[in-house]
Design a protein around this motif. Structure first.
Motif, mmCIF file in Angstrom:
data_model
loop_
_atom_site.group_PDB
_atom_site.id
_atom_site.type_symbol
_atom_site.label_atom_id
_atom_site.label_comp_id
_atom_site.label_asym_id
_atom_site.label_seq_id
_atom_site.Cartn_x
_atom_site.Cartn_y
_atom_site.Cartn_z
ATOM 1 N N ILE A 75 0.840 -1.207 0.000
ATOM 2 C CA ILE A 75 0.000 0.000 0.000
ATOM 3 C C ILE A 75 0.871 1.252 0.000
ATOM 4 N N GLU A 76 1.990 1.202 0.741
ATOM 5 C CA GLU A 76 2.920 2.338 0.729
ATOM 6 C C GLU A 76 3.488 2.538 -0.671
ATOM 7 N N PHE A 77 3.815 1.427 -1.346
ATOM 8 C CA PHE A 77 4.343 1.500 -2.715
ATOM 9 C C PHE A 77 3.317 2.128 -3.659
ATOM 10 N N VAL A 78 2.077 1.671 -3.561
ATOM 11 C CA VAL A 78 1.016 2.209 -4.435
ATOM 12 C C VAL A 78 0.810 3.700 -4.185
ATOM 13 N N THR A 79 0.814 4.081 -2.917
ATOM 14 C CA THR A 79 0.562 5.474 -2.553
ATOM 15 C C THR A 79 1.654 6.412 -3.055
ATOM 16 N N LEU A 80 2.914 5.943 -3.004
ATOM 17 C CA LEU A 80 4.048 6.806 -3.341
ATOM 18 C C LEU A 80 4.575 6.588 -4.766
ATOM 19 N N PHE A 81 3.918 5.722 -5.531
ATOM 20 C CA PHE A 81 4.437 5.362 -6.851
ATOM 21 C C PHE A 81 4.500 6.573 -7.790
ATOM 22 N N PRO A 82 5.694 6.918 -8.280
ATOM 23 C CA PRO A 82 5.808 8.044 -9.223
ATOM 24 C C PRO A 82 5.341 7.603 -10.611
ATOM 25 N N HIS A 83 4.617 8.458 -11.288
ATOM 26 C CA HIS A 83 4.086 8.039 -12.588
ATOM 27 C C HIS A 83 3.853 9.247 -13.488
ATOM 28 N N ASP A 84 3.776 8.948 -14.770
ATOM 29 C CA ASP A 84 3.384 9.973 -15.742
ATOM 30 C C ASP A 84 2.289 9.415 -16.647
ATOM 31 N N ALA A 85 1.460 8.536 -16.065
ATOM 32 C CA ALA A 85 0.385 7.902 -16.831
ATOM 33 C C ALA A 85 -0.626 8.954 -17.283
ATOM 34 N N SER A 86 -1.178 8.759 -18.465
ATOM 35 C CA SER A 86 -2.138 9.723 -19.014
ATOM 36 C C SER A 86 -3.554 9.482 -18.505
ATOM 37 N N SER A 87 -3.806 8.306 -17.895
ATOM 38 C CA SER A 87 -5.142 8.013 -17.377
ATOM 39 C C SER A 87 -5.020 7.118 -16.140
ATOM 40 N N PHE A 88 -6.097 7.076 -15.358
ATOM 41 C CA PHE A 88 -6.101 6.248 -14.154
ATOM 42 C C PHE A 88 -6.000 4.757 -14.515
ATOM 43 N N LEU A 89 -6.690 4.342 -15.576
ATOM 44 C CA LEU A 89 -6.640 2.933 -15.986
ATOM 45 C C LEU A 89 -5.220 2.522 -16.372
ATOM 46 N N GLU A 90 -4.517 3.416 -17.030
ATOM 47 C CA GLU A 90 -3.130 3.134 -17.406
ATOM 48 C C GLU A 90 -2.257 3.017 -16.152
ATOM 49 N N LEU A 91 -2.508 3.892 -15.178
ATOM 50 C CA LEU A 91 -1.765 3.840 -13.924
ATOM 51 C C LEU A 91 -2.050 2.543 -13.174
ATOM 52 N N LYS A 92 -3.325 2.158 -13.121
ATOM 53 C CA LYS A 92 -3.695 0.925 -12.421
ATOM 54 C C LYS A 92 -3.036 -0.297 -13.068
ATOM 55 N N SER A 93 -3.008 -0.333 -14.380
ATOM 56 C CA SER A 93 -2.366 -1.442 -15.092
ATOM 57 C C SER A 93 -0.873 -1.514 -14.768
ATOM 58 N N GLU A 94 -0.246 -0.341 -14.669
ATOM 59 C CA GLU A 94 1.183 -0.310 -14.345
ATOM 60 C C GLU A 94 1.428 -0.785 -12.907
ATOM 61 N N LEU A 95 0.563 -0.407 -11.994
ATOM 62 C CA LEU A 95 0.700 -0.855 -10.604
ATOM 63 C C LEU A 95 0.531 -2.364 -10.488
ATOM 64 N N ILE A 96 -0.408 -2.904 -11.234
ATOM 65 C CA ILE A 96 -0.614 -4.355 -11.237
ATOM 66 C C ILE A 96 0.624 -5.060 -11.776
ATOM 67 N N ARG A 97 1.171 -4.522 -12.871
ATOM 68 C CA ARG A 97 2.379 -5.115 -13.458
ATOM 69 C C ARG A 97 3.552 -5.045 -12.475
ATOM 70 N N GLN A 98 3.711 -3.907 -11.825
ATOM 71 C CA GLN A 98 4.800 -3.746 -10.860
ATOM 72 C C GLN A 98 4.636 -4.703 -9.679
ATOM 73 N N GLY A 99 3.397 -4.923 -9.244
ATOM 74 C CA GLY A 99 3.151 -5.850 -8.144
ATOM 75 C C GLY A 99 3.580 -7.261 -8.484
ATOM 76 N N HIS A 100 3.202 -7.727 -9.660
ATOM 77 C CA HIS A 100 3.617 -9.067 -10.094
ATOM 78 C C HIS A 100 5.139 -9.154 -10.242
ATOM 79 N N ASN A 101 5.728 -8.114 -10.806
ATOM 80 C CA ASN A 101 7.186 -8.109 -10.988
ATOM 81 C C ASN A 101 7.913 -8.163 -9.646
ATOM 82 N N TYR A 102 7.379 -7.429 -8.664
ATOM 83 C CA TYR A 102 8.026 -7.426 -7.349
ATOM 84 C C TYR A 102 8.027 -8.823 -6.737
ATOM 85 N N VAL A 103 6.894 -9.510 -6.792
ATOM 86 C CA VAL A 103 6.818 -10.854 -6.203
ATOM 87 C C VAL A 103 7.762 -11.808 -6.928
#
Length: 340
Positions: A75-103
């Protein structure tokens, strides 16, 4: 036709079926799945859903310490994640990808830790370990490939997970012996070092691990034996217990005193017949005192803690994927990790 609401607790339990996935990583993956199924339209709504999901996971867990370490980190990662996404859906997709990559990356941490700890294990070492830990197991298997080692494993009641450790070590060809938890002091003089895993490493640099770890550390310190904790960085937790009773797992039911049925603390002889007292009611069989006094292993387990807290001054080093740290170094790392 309405779709079934996403159940984060069921997802978490399903993920845990994978032997390689530890509790913190399972909690992170469960929150990633929650994001994948979320209908949130803003970042505020998404973070609220994640926090609600984390609370739901904690409520259904009898030991939420390592689980909380994972959910808070994500949750801390999601809250502080730096981004330049053009839309919320694009940002959410990137967060999901980052979560899988982290694990995926985090699953390699155990080998990094094994590499660090390897240099502290001499050829011919006799090692004491406690309960069952994936990272300790990987370290011992790695050491066995290039050095001669023997391992004492505590029985680790009430869960008895030391037996699982000994069975896996024996299957790998590592000489091992299961010892009673009460035989740790008896055995310690034969030991070269202690290796334990962790439920969490807290802000003080202290260790939360399977109950019994604290007394092993005290005995090791008294006999000048190094006590090493092995912990992946996702188990570093913003918790600052001052004693055993500050842990979130402690409650009033633990270590409580009980009396046989029908007795009270104030008057345990109240049931004795007295002149003028009412006679026994016909058809009601008085309780058997011998039955009341029977104590089962299940009762003992329910009345005892699963984990305990080991003070930082009892820990020689913490081996982690971010390096070999003193307990003070863990504190500094945690401050930096959550400072944004």
């Amino acid at each position: 036709m309405t779709s079934t609401p996403f159940d984060v607790c069921s997802a978490y339990e399903h993920i845990l079926e994978d032997e390689n996935i530890s509790t913190p990583l399972a909690s992170i993956l469960a929150l990633v799945e929650l994001m994948e199924n979320s209908a949130a339209g803003t970042m505020f709504e998404l973070v609220k859903e994640l926090k609600d999901g984390a609370e739901a996971l904690k409520r259904q867990s009898s030991n939420s310490i390592s689980l909380s370490a994972g959910t808070e980190l994500f949750i801390e990662f999601v809250t502080l994640f730096p981004h330049d996404a053009s839309s919320f859906l694009e940002l959410k997709s990137e967060l999901i990808r980052q979560g899988h990559n982290y694990v995926t990356e985090a699953l390699s941490y155990r080998q990094k830790i094994a590499d660090l700890a390897f240099d502290f294990i001499k050829d011919g070492s006799i090692i004491l370990t406690h309960s069952y830990s994936r990272v300790v197991m990987q370290t011992l298997l790695w050491a066995h490939k290039r050095k001669r080692i023997s391992v004492f494993v505590t029985e680790a009641r009430p869960r008895g997970l030391g037996i699982k450790t000994a069975e896996k070590l024996t299957a790998a060809g590592i000489p091992s012996t299961v010892i009673l938890d009460s035989a740790v002091a008896y055995t310690m003089n034969m030991v070269d070092l202690v290796l334990v895993g962790s439920e969490a490493v807290v802000e003080s640099g202290g260790l939360v691990n399977a109950v019994g770890s604290n007394q092993i550390a005290i005995i090791a310190k008294a006999m000048n034996k190094p006590f090493y904790a092995l912990a992946e960085s996702y188990k570093f937790h913003r918790l600052f217990p001052l004693s055993q009773y500050d842990l979130p797992t402690h409650n009033s039911q633990l270590l409580s005193f009980s009396l046989p049925q029908g007795r009270t603390h104030r008057n345990s002889t109240a049931s004795r017949a007295r002149p003028g007292s009412n006679p026994p009611v016909a058809g009601i069989r008085p309780s058997d005192p011998a039955e009341d006094r029977k104590i089962t292993q299940e009762q003992i387990a329910r009345n005892n803690p699963d984990v305990d807290y080991t003070r930082p001054d009892l820990i020689s080093l913490v081996f982690s994927d971010v390096g070999s740290l003193t307990p003070e170094g863990v504190s500094q790392y945690l401050v930096g990790m959550f400072a944004g």
